[in-house]
Design a protein around this motif. Structure first.
Motif, PDB file in Angstrom:
ATOM      1  N   GLY A   1       0.795  -1.236   0.000  1.00 18.53           N
ATOM      2  CA  GLY A   1       0.000   0.000   0.000  1.00 18.53           C
ATOM      3  C   GLY A   1       0.825   1.283   0.000  1.00 18.53           C
ATOM      4  O   GLY A   1       0.276   2.354  -0.210  1.00 18.53           O
ATOM      5  N   VAL A   2       2.108   1.200   0.235  1.00 21.94           N
ATOM      6  CA  VAL A   2       2.966   2.388   0.075  1.00 21.94           C
ATOM      7  C   VAL A   2       4.002   2.064  -0.995  1.00 21.94           C
ATOM      8  O   VAL A   2       4.372   0.909  -1.183  1.00 21.94           O
ATOM      9  N   ALA A   3       4.443   3.107  -1.708  1.00 17.04           N
ATOM     10  CA  ALA A   3       5.326   2.862  -2.848  1.00 17.04           C
ATOM     11  C   ALA A   3       6.760   2.585  -2.403  1.00 17.04           C
ATOM     12  O   ALA A   3       7.468   1.804  -3.023  1.00 17.04           O
ATOM     13  N   ARG A   4       7.174   3.243  -1.341  1.00 20.06           N
ATOM     14  CA  ARG A   4       8.567   3.043  -0.906  1.00 20.06           C
ATOM     15  C   ARG A   4       8.653   3.314   0.589  1.00 20.06           C
ATOM     16  O   ARG A   4       8.059   4.268   1.084  1.00 20.06           O
ATOM     17  N   GLY A   5       9.359   2.473   1.284  1.00 21.50           N
ATOM     18  CA  GLY A   5       9.486   2.697   2.719  1.00 21.50           C
ATOM     19  C   GLY A   5      10.045   1.481   3.419  1.00 21.50           C
ATOM     20  O   GLY A   5      10.525   0.528   2.791  1.00 21.50           O
ATOM     21  N   LEU A   6       9.974   1.542   4.735  1.00 13.62           N
ATOM     22  CA  LEU A   6      10.455   0.440   5.559  1.00 13.62           C
ATOM     23  C   LEU A   6       9.323   0.014   6.477  1.00 13.62           C
ATOM     24  O   LEU A   6       8.579   0.858   6.985  1.00 13.62           O
ATOM     25  N   ILE A   7       9.215  -1.271   6.683  1.00 13.93           N
ATOM     26  CA  ILE A   7       8.193  -1.766   7.604  1.00 13.93           C
ATOM     27  C   ILE A   7       8.710  -1.537   9.030  1.00 13.93           C
ATOM     28  O   ILE A   7       9.813  -1.978   9.383  1.00 13.93           O
ATOM     29  N   LYS A   8       7.908  -0.837   9.831  1.00 10.73           N
ATOM     30  CA  LYS A   8       8.299  -0.625  11.227  1.00 10.73           C
ATOM     31  C   LYS A   8       7.694  -1.708  12.117  1.00 10.73           C
ATOM     32  O   LYS A   8       8.348  -2.239  12.987  1.00 10.73           O
ATOM     33  N   SER A   9       6.422  -1.974  11.886  1.00 15.90           N
ATOM     34  CA  SER A   9       5.788  -3.019  12.691  1.00 15.90           C
ATOM     35  C   SER A   9       4.568  -3.578  11.981  1.00 15.90           C
ATOM     36  O   SER A   9       3.996  -2.921  11.108  1.00 15.90           O
ATOM     37  N   ILE A  10       4.218  -4.781  12.352  1.00 14.37           N
ATOM     38  CA  ILE A  10       2.990  -5.407  11.828  1.00 14.37           C
ATOM     39  C   ILE A  10       2.153  -5.781  13.048  1.00 14.37           C
ATOM     40  O   ILE A  10       2.593  -6.570  13.883  1.00 14.37           O
ATOM     41  N   ASP A  11       0.984  -5.160  13.163  1.00 12.27           N
ATOM     42  CA  ASP A  11       0.160  -5.377  14.352  1.00 12.27           C
ATOM     43  C   ASP A  11      -1.101  -6.155  14.000  1.00 12.27           C
ATOM     44  O   ASP A  11      -1.839  -5.780  13.095  1.00 12.27           O
ATOM     45  N   PHE A  12      -1.328  -7.219  14.746  1.00 10.44           N
ATOM     46  CA  PHE A  12      -2.530  -8.029  14.576  1.00 10.44           C
ATOM     47  C   PHE A  12      -3.544  -7.587  15.624  1.00 10.44           C
ATOM     48  O   PHE A  12      -3.222  -7.566  16.803  1.00 10.44           O
ATOM     49  N   GLU A  13      -4.738  -7.249  15.176  1.00 15.05           N
ATOM     50  CA  GLU A  13      -5.751  -6.745  16.091  1.00 15.05           C
ATOM     51  C   GLU A  13      -6.076  -7.798  17.174  1.00 15.05           C
ATOM     52  O   GLU A  13      -6.408  -8.931  16.843  1.00 15.05           O
ATOM     53  N   PRO A  14      -5.973  -7.382  18.437  1.00 12.57           N
ATOM     54  CA  PRO A  14      -6.278  -8.343  19.492  1.00 12.57           C
ATOM     55  C   PRO A  14      -7.752  -8.737  19.442  1.00 12.57           C
ATOM     56  O   PRO A  14      -8.602  -7.943  19.030  1.00 12.57           O
ATOM     57  N   GLY A  15      -8.042  -9.934  19.862  1.00  9.77           N
ATOM     58  CA  GLY A  15      -9.437 -10.369  19.923  1.00  9.77           C
ATOM     59  C   GLY A  15      -9.945 -10.983  18.634  1.00  9.77           C
ATOM     60  O   GLY A  15     -10.984 -11.626  18.611  1.00  9.77           O
ATOM     61  N   PHE A  16      -9.247 -10.770  17.518  1.00  6.16           N
ATOM     62  CA  PHE A  16      -9.657 -11.389  16.245  1.00  6.16           C
ATOM     63  C   PHE A  16      -9.268 -12.867  16.296  1.00  6.16           C
ATOM     64  O   PHE A  16      -8.235 -13.204  16.853  1.00  6.16           O
ATOM     65  N   PRO A  17     -10.100 -13.750  15.738  1.00  4.30           N
ATOM     66  CA  PRO A  17      -9.806 -15.193  15.881  1.00  4.30           C
ATOM     67  C   PRO A  17      -8.625 -15.655  15.016  1.00  4.30           C
ATOM     68  O   PRO A  17      -8.799 -16.444  14.088  1.00  4.30           O
ATOM     69  N   TRP A  18      -7.456 -15.211  15.341  1.00  2.55           N
ATOM     70  CA  TRP A  18      -6.282 -15.526  14.514  1.00  2.55           C
ATOM     71  C   TRP A  18      -5.973 -17.017  14.518  1.00  2.55           C
ATOM     72  O   TRP A  18      -5.348 -17.522  13.575  1.00  2.55           O
ATOM     73  N   HIS A  19      -6.411 -17.729  15.563  1.00  2.00           N
ATOM     74  CA  HIS A  19      -6.109 -19.159  15.621  1.00  2.00           C
ATOM     75  C   HIS A  19      -6.763 -19.947  14.484  1.00  2.00           C
ATOM     76  O   HIS A  19      -6.358 -21.049  14.172  1.00  2.00           O
ATOM     77  N   GLU A  20      -7.785 -19.322  13.863  1.00  2.51           N
ATOM     78  CA  GLU A  20      -8.432 -20.018  12.726  1.00  2.51           C
ATOM     79  C   GLU A  20      -7.588 -19.922  11.448  1.00  2.51           C
ATOM     80  O   GLU A  20      -7.900 -20.550  10.450  1.00  2.51           O
ATOM     81  N   TYR A  21      -6.565 -19.092  11.471  1.00  2.95           N
ATOM     82  CA  TYR A  21      -5.831 -18.781  10.250  1.00  2.95           C
ATOM     83  C   TYR A  21      -4.451 -19.419  10.216  1.00  2.95           C
ATOM     84  O   TYR A  21      -3.818 -19.600  11.253  1.00  2.95           O
TER      85      TYR A  21
END
Lengths: 743, 288, 156
Positions: free
Chosen positions: A44-64
């Motif tokens: 989604g951005v043309a150029r840059g550095l990834i600082k962090s990737i945050d997973f929303e708490p409470g979302f059922p990530w265990h299904e994924y």
């Protein structure tokens, strides 16, 4: 016994009935038990550095199942020519559709839903978005100079040539991105077999490209990777390299989930994220003597490669090798480079660099015609390639040169010369509601990889007979609509002297077929078809050694037993051997760039509405010399279809970019021609046989893409009395140019 | 695709009365007619977890019928039904032409006139004809019925003046007193078929004795926030002969009613110029 | 909910807002109908509802309850092609094949509906079905040939 001549006859498309009954299985038609759906989180951005990737708490990530760069067992790499493109970005972002994370869920909508619950934080950097900014080194984004690759072709002495010139004409021409717009989106399924073999099945052009890429990603030996082609709903180059990325993604998810995973792009993802035709700026400086004979051509080509090298060096190579057009000139210099920008990588698309440079050289004739007062037809006649001509790379054309034939036939059948006069008169009449125009182009297109490219590929293909008496063609070259299967079966059956119906074509599956190279570069008939013919000749020799003749089904059964012996199958595999007369130097770019060239001319006959500036093409006439049409109906289909893509390129297709991303990436706003926008076409097939091609065949796949752009531009310019040099020729541009012309 | 069917609730009325009462109970529900616009957005996941009022079971709203002074088109009549209906073809051909340019056969077989109006896209192709025919939109809600001239229906891009709980029941086209001397529908899209309009025009002109304009109505779509009538140009022209100076002035006045923009489909200048050309050629009596 | 699919009455018990295309492909196993864009632009998903060509990607299944759906699978079998399919074989109407089922269904509705066999009219009828392979000419040839064939049959 049934008919055994096949080549030159319009045999029925091998896989036609299944396609017509909805029974052919495209990738999304395969039901895989327990299959999960994979989706891709993009930058989604043309150029840059990834600082962090945050997973929303409470979302059922265990299904994924979630995969990021750290999960990759081997190298984080999409293997192609350079090793610069990661499979998943881990820190650096180079374009707005860079894959970062993969997710899979049993429910497709839920897989997509999860993307909304992940937040990536970036340190944004200013992107480099245009070729001009890249060359000016606004920021260094690749190497020291942002140049992926450059070439120089030199013949004679250009400076001396210009000294002799009576006329010197300069011009600049531009072409935009173009989307392949196959109607079947990209898609791939993957699973890991019990013995640990990573298997992918999908919509693709080049099974062994993917095979090689997966070996690196998983750090597995070649026998532990298997790639199978599903019925493929169009490719046009768009499924040449990007499927390696998707296959890697699907395979990683499947490997981690321990379940089959399908990744099927929808249109709104496929169009902006996957490759496009390279935009280009081409500058010509041309010197001619008083008779309009070329004395010097100085051509400068710049292409936009996007964020990674991908196939840009080879696209540029083909563009460079075609930049001087199908003409002979004693002094030629072509300088070219492809530069990096922070946009999704551009890649293969039918024509592969040639439509870009041929657009420039062909439209430039119209500018030369205005300056020299010699019409562009005469100029072409005086300069075109003939038997014995020497090309820009110093290649002497020894056979199969149909340039003049296709030009004269097209001019005659279209009534070009008379129409020029009639329309000039028509356009003087202010009362008419439209302007009318005709335009002409003449192109050549080298078949196969460059001289050294085919040597490097060292392709293998073959034919086989099974113990139960089935004859098969074995090749990794894929059917994607162009008719490869039908052509292979025709070549094999004609060579063996058996009915066409007897020959099957094995599914491209790396477990069963040899590497016949990628399905690209107009090489499938000329190169791989040639291998199939040689392999069939070997089988025939083996048959006659045993005193066998194949006349009846019983003969076939008997032959199967004798040839197979105690095996289930007897294969006859042959490998490409470079014809002795082809000599090519990759360092100096001199020599026989291609074994043979196909030639085509086209006349576009059109009108422009004076109220709306809309262009309507009334008729296209084209003659194309392809050596031999193995299947005339399918060949004509290739020519009409390729020409229609060229019509879109010329008039409609306008990929709009903002901040490095395509913003009109769906069919609602990226406009390709409908049945109403595509004119009726008259196609003439010219056959000047090439001794090294099977039955004289050269290539046809890309050739028809080269002709429409310049012919339509010439016709539009003639009709409206303007001078537009950049595709697409939108009504907005015609209106603006017309306004400016009227001052 | 990203739409999640199991997150959706669907109300399926079988009659107009039931539709109105269900909608009154649940004004947050989204009315669904042919779905040719809504489903595109639903597919990309924009409307998950919503309640849908599916109107496809309301057969009464699909009829096209004549009264003594008008033709009434049910809100759920499809573009295909309208484009080939003899009454429409005879009396309101510009609407038939417009319907014939919406999408292609597949869209015309599903898309409805009521849906088109409720959706209120600035590029709705039926709107220029509806404006020049001075259509009246019949609305119904639990509170009762209401009539709204088409010119008062659109409030902005994708916005209407419909009140909470109101559904479009039908669209009434009053018969033209006199057959117009000239008429035009012209759509300029991004290609020759199946395209979104860059500009779309509809016009009627009736000439009286001595070439004096008795009636002139002209409207454009796609070049303003909503489809618009050229009110100023119209009042200038009526009562005058179509002298070059009058035509010039009308073309100049056009700009007071329109405000085209630059977007991914076209440019402001182009839209303006082409729209003006269409108007000029129509007034000059030239074929366009 | 019940509906007729290729002449047979079928029961659907999934979500009423499931799209027709997905119900056909997933619930009824009819994968001949293809999805190319999901926005009603490409026409690859064209099926017939009560004889009319529609985009099955834009229809929630609840809207076709009790109605008759026809898909490409109803036209013929590889060993027994219909006249329209045979014309596509003979005239090169299918290349990659992904647009073909939709193209066939649009053409089928056109022919059944008594559409004109004029080439310009055939082009107009097919304008909602994008094809990137053929440039349309061989498709128009195929439909025209099928119409010629069916006229001849009628005359007999």
């Amino acid at each position: 016994m049934a008919r055994t001549t096949s080549v030159g006859i319009s045999e029925r498309r091998k896989e036609g009935p299944e396609k017509l009954c909805g029974q052919a299985k495209y990738i999304d038609d395969h039901a895989l038990p327990g299959c999960m759906h994979g989706v891709t989180l993009r930058s989604g951005v043309a150029r840059g550095l990834i600082k962090s990737i945050d997973f929303e708490p409470g979302f059922p990530w265990h299904e994924y199942t979630i995969v990021s760069a750290v999960d990759i067992p081997g190298r984080n790499l999409v293997t192609l020519i350079e090793e610069d493109q990661p499979l998943l970005a881990d820190r650096k972002i180079m374009h707005p559709h860079e894959p970062i994370l993969l997710l899979a869920h049993a429910d497709r909508a839920k897989a997509y839903e999860a993307l909304k619950h992940i937040r990536v934080v970036y340190e944004k950097q200013e992107p480099v978005l245009t070729m001009e900014d890249s060359i000016a080194l606004k920021h260094k984004i690749f190497g020291e100079d942002n140049v992926f690759k450059s070439y120089l072709i030199e013949k004679g002495d250009v400076a001396k040539g210009f000294e002799q010139a009576r006329f010197i004409i300069e011009g600049e021409y531009r072409v935009p991105h173009q989307e392949q717009a196959y109607i079947e989106n990209n898609g791939m399924a993957a699973w890991v077999e019990e013995d640990g073999t990573v298997t992918v099945l999908g919509s693709l052009q080049c099974p062994y490209y993917i095979h090689k890429a997966l070996m690196k990603i998983f750090h597995l030996p070649e026998e532990k990777i298997r790639v199978i082609q599903s019925t493929t709903g169009g490719g046009f180059g768009g499924k040449e390299e990007y499927p390696s990325m998707i296959a890697g993604h699907a395979a990683l998810l499947a490997w981690k989930a321990k379940k089959p995973v399908k990744i099927i792009y929808d249109r709104a993802e496929d169009m902006p994220a996957t490759t496009k035709r390279h935009p280009a700026i081409v500058r010509h400086k041309t010197g001619l003597d008083k008779n309009g004979k070329l004395v010097a051509q100085d051509v400068d080509v710049i292409m936009d490669g996007g964020a990674y090298a991908t196939l840009s060096s080879v696209v540029l190579s083909r563009g460079t090798l075609h930049a001087a057009g199908p003409y002979e000139c004693p002094n030629v210099r072509v300088r070219s480079k492809v530069v990096a920008t922070n946009t999704p990588p551009n890649g293969a698309f039918r024509g592969f660099g040639a439509p870009q440079t041929l657009f420039a050289v062909e439209l430039h004739w119209e500018k030369i015609a205005r300056a020299t007062k010699i019409d562009s037809l005469t100029l072409r006649r005086r300069n075109l390639l003939k038997l014995g001509s020497v090309t820009a790379t110093g290649q002497i054309l020894r056979e199969s040169v149909g340039a003049s034939d296709v030009l004269e036939r097209t001019v005659k059948d279209s009534g070009y010369v008379k129409k020029l006069k009639d329309y000039a008169r028509w356009n003087k009449d202010k009362k008419k509601s439209c302007w009318k125009g005709v335009g002409l182009s003449l192109v050549h297109h080298g078949a196969g990889f460059t001289g050294s490219g085919e040597v490097y590929l060292a392709s293998k293909a073959g034919v086989s007979i099974t113990i139960d008496g089935r004859l098969q063609v074995l090749a990794a070259s894929t059917e994607m609509g162009q008719g490869a299967n039908t052509m292979f079966a025709q070549v094999a059956s004609e060579t063996l002297g058996v009915p066409y119906e007897w020959v099957e074509v094995e599914t491209p599956d790396t477990k069963f077929v040899p590497n016949s190279g990628p399905t690209v570069a107009s090489r499938t008939t000329m190169i791989v078809g040639g291998l199939v013919r040689r392999a069939a000749l070997e089988m025939k020799a083996a048959l006659s050694k045993e005193g066998l003749v194949l006349r009846t089904a019983a003969d076939l059964k008997k032959a199967a037993k004798i040839l197979c012996g105690s095996d289930l199958i007897r294969r006859f595999i042959v490998q490409y051997e470079k014809p002795g007369e082809i000599v090519w130097n990759d360092k100096t770019y001199k020599g026989d760039a291609y074994g043979a060239y196909a030639f085509a001319a086209l006349v576009a006959d059109l009108e422009i509405d004076k109220t709306t500036f809309e262009v309507k093409i009334d008729k296209i006439t084209t003659a194309q010399d392809i050596g031999k049409a193995v299947n005339p109906l399918l060949t004509e289909g290739q020519i009409i279809g390729g020409t229609a893509q060229g019509v879109g390129y010329a008039l409609l297709e306008n990929a709009v970019y903002k901040d490095g991303a395509m913003v009109n990436g769906q069919f609602t706003n990226y406009i390709i021609p409908t049945s109403m926008d595509t004119p009726s076409m008259k196609v003439v097939i010219v056959e000047k046989p090439y001794s090294r091609g099977p039955f004289g065949a050269k290539g046809v796949g890309e050739l028809p893409m080269d002709t429409p752009g310049p012919a339509i531009a010439a016709a539009v310019n003639f009709a409206a009395g303007i001078w537009l040099t950049e595709l697409p020729l939108l009504p907005e541009k015609i209106f603006k140019a017309k306004n400016e012309a009227q001052g | 695709m990203r739409g999640a069917p199991e997150t959706m609730t669907v109300l399926r009325p079988k009659s107009a009365k039931e539709a109105v009462s269900l909608y009154a109970q649940d004004t947050g529900a989204m009315p669904l007619a042919g779905g040719t616009d809504f489903m595109v957005l639903w597919n990309i996941g924009l409307f998950n977890n919503r309640k849908i009022l599916d109107l496809s079971g309301v057969r009464d709203w699909r009829k096209i019928s004549a009264t003594r002074t008008s033709v009434v088109i049910g809100a759920l009549a499809t573009h295909a039904e309208i484009r080939r209906h003899p009454l429409i073809l005879k009396e309101f051909p510009l609407l038939a032409e417009a319907c014939a340019t919406i999408g292609a056969a597949q869209i015309q077989n599903r898309g409805t006139l009521g849906g088109n109006i409720a959706n209120a896209s600035p590029a709705g192709d039926t709107f220029p004809p509806l404006l020049v025919y001075e259509a009246v939109v019949h609305l119904v809600s639990a509170r009762g019925k209401r009539e709204l001239p088409i010119s008062e229906v659109f409030a902005g891009v994708k916005r209407t003046t419909l009140l909470k709980g109101e559904l479009i029941e039908s669209v009434e086209l009053p018969s033209l007193g006199k057959r117009p001397t000239r008429q035009i529908f012209r759509k300029v899209g991004m290609r020759l078929a199946q395209a979104i309009s860059k500009t779309a025009a509809a016009g009627l002109l009736t000439l009286g004795k001595g070439g004096v304009v008795e009636d002139f109505r002209f409207s454009f779509g796609s070049i303003a926030q909503t489809a618009v009538r050229l009110t100023e140009a119209e009042s200038l022209v009526v009562g005058k002969k179509l002298a070059p100076s009058v035509i010039d002035e009308a073309c100049r006045l056009m700009e007071r009613n329109v405000s085209p923009i630059d977007d991914i489909r076209s440019t402001r200048e182009y839209r303006l110029e082409v729209s003006r050309n269409i108007l000029r050629r129509f007034l000059e009596g030239n074929r366009t | 909910m019940k509906l007729k699919v290729n002449g047979k009455t079928r029961t659907f018990s999934g979500s009423p807002f499931k799209r027709l295309i997905e119900a056909l492909r997933e619930d009824f196993g009819l994968t001949g109908t293809k999805e190319g864009c999901g926005e009603g632009e490409c026409g690859a998903c064209t099926v017939l509802v009560d004889g009319e060509a529609v985009n099955s990607c834009l229809i929630p299944i609840c809207q076709v309850e009790g109605r008759s759906i026809q898909t490409v699978e109803s036209l013929g079998e590889p060993g027994k092609l219909s006249a329209l399919q045979e014309a596509f074989m003979a005239r090169g109407g299918a290349q990659c094949g992904i647009c073909t089922p939709g193209m066939l269904m649009t053409a089928y509705a056109w022919i059944k509906g008594g559409g004109s066999s004029d080439r310009a009219a055939i082009r107009e009828c097919l304008a909602g079905n994008l094809c990137r392979c053929t440039g349309y000419q061989h498709i128009v040839d195929s439909v025209a040939q099928a119409m010629k064939g069916s006229k001849k049959e009628k005359r007999k």
